[in-house]
Write an enzyme that holds these catalytic residues in place. Structure first.
Site, PDB file in Angstrom:
ATOM      1  N   GLN A   3     -11.114  22.713  13.037  1.00  0.00           N
ATOM      2  CA  GLN A   3     -11.159  22.414  11.606  1.00  0.00           C
ATOM      3  C   GLN A   3     -10.125  21.351  11.257  1.00  0.00           C
ATOM      4  O   GLN A   3      -9.002  21.390  11.755  1.00  0.00           O
ATOM      5  CB  GLN A   3     -10.854  23.664  10.783  1.00  0.00           C
ATOM      6  CG  GLN A   3     -11.975  24.682  10.733  1.00  0.00           C
ATOM      7  CD  GLN A   3     -11.616  25.833   9.814  1.00  0.00           C
ATOM      8  OE1 GLN A   3     -10.559  26.427   9.947  1.00  0.00           O
ATOM      9  NE2 GLN A   3     -12.492  26.140   8.869  1.00  0.00           N
ATOM     10  N   LYS A  18     -13.920  26.852  -6.489  1.00  0.00           N
ATOM     11  CA  LYS A  18     -13.836  25.787  -5.490  1.00  0.00           C
ATOM     12  C   LYS A  18     -14.661  24.583  -5.908  1.00  0.00           C
ATOM     13  O   LYS A  18     -15.534  24.663  -6.776  1.00  0.00           O
ATOM     14  CB  LYS A  18     -14.308  26.283  -4.130  1.00  0.00           C
ATOM     15  CG  LYS A  18     -15.756  26.727  -4.089  1.00  0.00           C
ATOM     16  CD  LYS A  18     -16.193  27.126  -2.685  1.00  0.00           C
ATOM     17  CE  LYS A  18     -17.651  27.562  -2.656  1.00  0.00           C
ATOM     18  NZ  LYS A  18     -18.173  27.750  -1.291  1.00  0.00           N
ATOM     19  N   HIS A  28      -6.816  25.826  -0.300  1.00  0.00           N
ATOM     20  CA  HIS A  28      -7.444  25.562   1.000  1.00  0.00           C
ATOM     21  C   HIS A  28      -8.204  24.247   0.875  1.00  0.00           C
ATOM     22  O   HIS A  28      -8.893  24.028  -0.123  1.00  0.00           O
ATOM     23  CB  HIS A  28      -8.452  26.658   1.367  1.00  0.00           C
ATOM     24  CG  HIS A  28      -7.883  28.033   1.430  1.00  0.00           C
ATOM     25  ND1 HIS A  28      -7.682  28.702   2.608  1.00  0.00           N
ATOM     26  CD2 HIS A  28      -7.488  28.887   0.443  1.00  0.00           C
ATOM     27  CE1 HIS A  28      -7.195  29.910   2.354  1.00  0.00           C
ATOM     28  NE2 HIS A  28      -7.072  30.038   1.041  1.00  0.00           N
ATOM     29  N   ASP A  62      -8.008  21.100   8.867  1.00  0.00           N
ATOM     30  CA  ASP A  62      -7.567  22.095   7.900  1.00  0.00           C
ATOM     31  C   ASP A  62      -6.275  21.668   7.219  1.00  0.00           C
ATOM     32  O   ASP A  62      -5.429  21.016   7.831  1.00  0.00           O
ATOM     33  CB  ASP A  62      -7.326  23.419   8.628  1.00  0.00           C
ATOM     34  CG  ASP A  62      -7.848  24.609   7.839  1.00  0.00           C
ATOM     35  OD1 ASP A  62      -8.219  24.423   6.673  1.00  0.00           O
ATOM     36  OD2 ASP A  62      -7.881  25.712   8.400  1.00  0.00           O
ATOM     37  N   ARG A  76     -15.487  31.663  16.083  1.00  0.00           N
ATOM     38  CA  ARG A  76     -16.259  32.571  15.242  1.00  0.00           C
ATOM     39  C   ARG A  76     -17.500  33.015  15.995  1.00  0.00           C
ATOM     40  O   ARG A  76     -18.157  32.201  16.653  1.00  0.00           O
ATOM     41  CB  ARG A  76     -16.649  31.885  13.927  1.00  0.00           C
ATOM     42  CG  ARG A  76     -15.427  31.497  13.108  1.00  0.00           C
ATOM     43  CD  ARG A  76     -15.774  30.822  11.813  1.00  0.00           C
ATOM     44  NE  ARG A  76     -14.575  30.342  11.139  1.00  0.00           N
ATOM     45  CZ  ARG A  76     -14.568  29.593  10.052  1.00  0.00           C
ATOM     46  NH1 ARG A  76     -15.732  29.230   9.507  1.00  0.00           N
ATOM     47  NH2 ARG A  76     -13.441  29.197   9.511  1.00  0.00           N
ATOM     48  N   CYS A 132      -5.563  29.758   8.132  1.00  0.00           N
ATOM     49  CA  CYS A 132      -4.785  30.036   6.919  1.00  0.00           C
ATOM     50  C   CYS A 132      -3.557  30.940   7.139  1.00  0.00           C
ATOM     51  O   CYS A 132      -2.455  30.597   6.693  1.00  0.00           O
ATOM     52  CB  CYS A 132      -5.655  30.663   5.828  1.00  0.00           C
ATOM     53  SG  CYS A 132      -7.397  30.320   5.920  1.00  0.00           S
ATOM     54  N   HIS A 146      -3.464  23.340   4.003  1.00  0.00           N
ATOM     55  CA  HIS A 146      -3.167  24.309   2.957  1.00  0.00           C
ATOM     56  C   HIS A 146      -1.995  23.796   2.139  1.00  0.00           C
ATOM     57  O   HIS A 146      -0.971  23.385   2.695  1.00  0.00           O
ATOM     58  CB  HIS A 146      -2.862  25.682   3.555  1.00  0.00           C
ATOM     59  CG  HIS A 146      -4.056  26.283   4.229  1.00  0.00           C
ATOM     60  ND1 HIS A 146      -4.311  26.104   5.563  1.00  0.00           N
ATOM     61  CD2 HIS A 146      -5.096  27.006   3.735  1.00  0.00           C
ATOM     62  CE1 HIS A 146      -5.449  26.713   5.881  1.00  0.00           C
ATOM     63  NE2 HIS A 146      -5.944  27.255   4.789  1.00  0.00           N
TER      64      HIS A 146
END
Length: 644
Positions: A382, A466, A512, A384, A364, A335, A386
């Site tokens: 990911q 979410k 997200h 991902d 992580r 992000c 945004h």
């Protein structure tokens, strides 16, 4: 006299002092072994509970989620009683019900053996046959401490000391066995029909590796042996499809100690599938109006301080590293990078929405005990994205993402979904009007697409509400993959702005969004969904051409070259082995098609075609076999395009 309303709409005045079971009997509800408990005013409650006020009652059976939880929670007590009778020195800790099983953790001086499990299971079944009544009793906090202290249950005492001082504490009794528990429970041990212990494991007290190691026993239970047998057959199928087992057999992936736990090596065939997934992902994102970006694997620690990860996520981040006087951090999220790309230019309201997508690898720190093949790792990629938009664009953007999500998931063979709308949790940031706006937009997007959803009160992220989407695999298991999260927090932390139509700066809304979650986890789910027998478009090897003798080598080489030139993934098997062995090995490798070539096929310039399930598909020309492969490879991806 309490007034009781039942699910069927009936309303009865029930004499004071009547139990839930007696009230149900008055309403004509059969109070047999299949009646487990009841929802009273929306709360699961013992059938023996006394009604003291007006109530709405809904009986609970095994076919309900709450009913199964009561059934399996009582099964944990049944197992715990059996353990205490056989091993009196074992101390009780906790034992929850799970979705289709249960476990109990015991403090014991050694691991339980398979022979122990046999004895415990036999004793538990014997206790069930005793049909011991299960009753609730309540203590004050000090009474509960004294009671469990007198029984040597030190872990229970530790739990009780953490409870509020002035609230009653409940325990449940069956025969001589007593366990601390809030309930509810079955009326008696005789309600448990079929009971099976599954496996053992080690577990730290309260999940903290600094605490003592406990001995965990897993089990499951059902009302009938037929249901238990069906469940055990399903577990065998799950074991057969385990992505770690199949991944090794098909030479797709590995996790090796020399590399480190939770770090995945993609072997050539696994990497081939990953490339197909990623290429499809990129192609579809470009078609859907996303711009693709890349970001580094590390950044200055200050970036993660600004984003709040250091405050809220530190325990899941690897240790920072010093370089040239500055601290750097392996990225746990993508992000902040996308935020900084947005922030690199002055934006106008006309520029929005902006959609950045990245297959970004993050790291992580997951504890060793929770790592699990591809499903829980320390380094993963990911899918991902945004989105930066104006407040008035939220609903439209969320609707687009929903369409895109279902398109992607269906392409990979998932057609059953559960959707959850998660609202503001107690610990959260942001103004009330932002939360109201975002939650309303998410709900409107779901309703506008006529998507059925469950409300998850308080289940949102601390920075915004979410939508979570769970997929169901071929075995009916649910997997959390896709998520759409509204974020007001990071735009404020990073002071993001766009120039509005009024010529003034305004703060954008950030969304997200992940469709597959992570490539590693999604691949693990795919392996188990298909049992390694991937659809033709995803199979690393779509067909294998095999010779019967050395006489066909040249023709096999010609066929393979022609098919590869057509963009198909085809290999040759020219080994000096019997054709039966070659076919069996190709079937074991789950290759979709086998093209067998003997002297007759060479003469007619044709191929004898077999499917991986063993079906004989007859003889085809090379062109016919090419058409077959192309048609099968295109079948899975011929889905409706996402709505623009």
């Amino acid at each position: 006299m309490p007034k009781v309303t039942f699910k069927n709409g009936a309303v009865l005045d029930v004499p004071s002092g009547q139990t839930v079971a007696q009230a149900l009997a008055l309403a004509g509800v059969p109070v047999g072994s299949d009646l487990l408990a009841a929802n009273v005013n929306g709360q699961p409650t013992d059938l023996s509970a006394v009604l003291t006020a007006d109530s709405v009652i809904d009986p609970l059976h095994f076919n309900s989620v709450e009913g199964r939880e009561v059934y399996r929670h009582s099964s944990t007590h049944l197992m715990a009683q059996a353990v205490k009778e056989l091993f009196p020195n074992a101390q009780l800790t906790i034992g929850p019900a799970l979705e289709d099983s249960f476990y109990y953790d015991f403090a014991f001086d050694r691991p339980f053996t398979p022979e122990d499990l046999e004895k415990i299971e036999a004793r538990a079944l014997e206790i069930a046959k005793r049909k011991l009544p299960i009753s609730r009793r309540e203590f004050s906090k000090q009474e509960a401490i004294d009671f469990f202290q007198s029984r040597g249950e030190h872990y229970k005492v530790e739990l009780i000391k953490g409870f509020p001082d002035h609230e009653p504490i409940s325990a449940y009794t069956q025969g001589d066995f007593v366990d601390l528990c809030r309930g509810p429970h079955l009326p008696s041990t005789g309600h448990i029909g079929a009971f099976k212990l599954l496996t053992t494991a080690g577990a730290y007290w309260r999940g903290d590796e600094r605490n003592p190691m406990l001995q965990r026993i897993y089990g499951t239970s059902f009302p009938t042996k037929t249901e238990l047998d069906a469940h055990m057959a399903r577990l065998e199928e799950i074991k057969r499809r385990d992505h770690r087992k199949v991944g090794k057999e098909l030479d797709l992936i590995s996790v090796q100690d020399e590399i480190g736990p939770g770090l995945v090596l993609w072997h050539p065939k696994g990497a081939a599938i990953r490339l197909l997934i990623e290429n499809f992902w990129r192609e579809q994102h470009l078609k859907d109006g996303y711009e693709l970006v890349y970001s580094p694997h590390v950044a200055r620690l200050d970036l993660w301080k600004t984003s709040g990860h250091v405050d809220y996520y530190r325990e899941n981040m690897f240790a920072s590293m010093k370089l040239e006087g500055s601290e750097y951090q392996l990225k746990p999220m993508n992000c902040p990078y996308h935020i900084m790309i947005y922030k690199s230019h002055l934006r106008s309201y006309r520029d929005l929405p902006i959609r950045y997508g990245e297959l970004g690898t993050v790291y992580r720190y997951e504890r060793t005990g929770v790592l699990h093949g591809l499903l829980r790792v320390r380094g993963f990629t990911q899918d991902d994205a945004h989105l930066f938009c104006r407040p008035d664009q939220i609903e439209t953007e969320v609707s687009r993402v929903l369409d895109f999500t279902f398109f992607i998931l269906r392409t990979f063979g998932f057609n059953e979904f559960e959707v959850f709308l998660s609202t503001r949790p107690k610990e959260s940031v942001g103004a009330d009007e932002h939360w109201t706006l975002a939650t309303s937009a998410l709900e409107a997007a779901l309703k506008g697409r006529e998507i059925a959803f469950h409300l998850d009160p308080g289940g949102g992220a601390f920075y915004g509400p979410k939508i979570d989407i769970k997929i169901k695999d071929a075995l009916g298991r649910s997997w959390q993959c896709s998520t759409i999260q509204i974020d007001f927090n990071n735009p404020e932390r990073f002071e993001l702005r766009y120039i509005g139509e009024d010529g003034k700066p305004h703060q954008p809304i950030m969304i997200h969004r992940a469709l597959m979650g992570s490539i590693e986890r999604f691949f693990g789910i795919l392996i188990e969904h298909y049992g390694g027998a991937f659809p033709v478009w995803l199979a690393p090897v779509q067909a294998i051409v095999m010779s019967i003798t050395d006489q066909q080598r040249e023709f096999v080489g010609t066929v393979v070259a022609e098919m590869k030139a057509a963009g198909l993934r085809v290999e040759a098997d020219l080994r000096n082995e019997k054709i039966g062995l070659k076919i069996r090995e190709a079937e074991k490798a789950k290759i979709p098609f086998m093209f067998v070539v003997g002297d007759r096929e060479v003469q007619s310039r044709s191929l004898s075609v077999r499917g991986r399930s063993g079906a004989n598909l007859g003889t085809m020309t090379i062109a016919g076999a090419l058409d077959l492969l192309r048609a099968e490879a295109n079948r899975s991806t011929q889905q409706h395009s996402p709505t623009s």
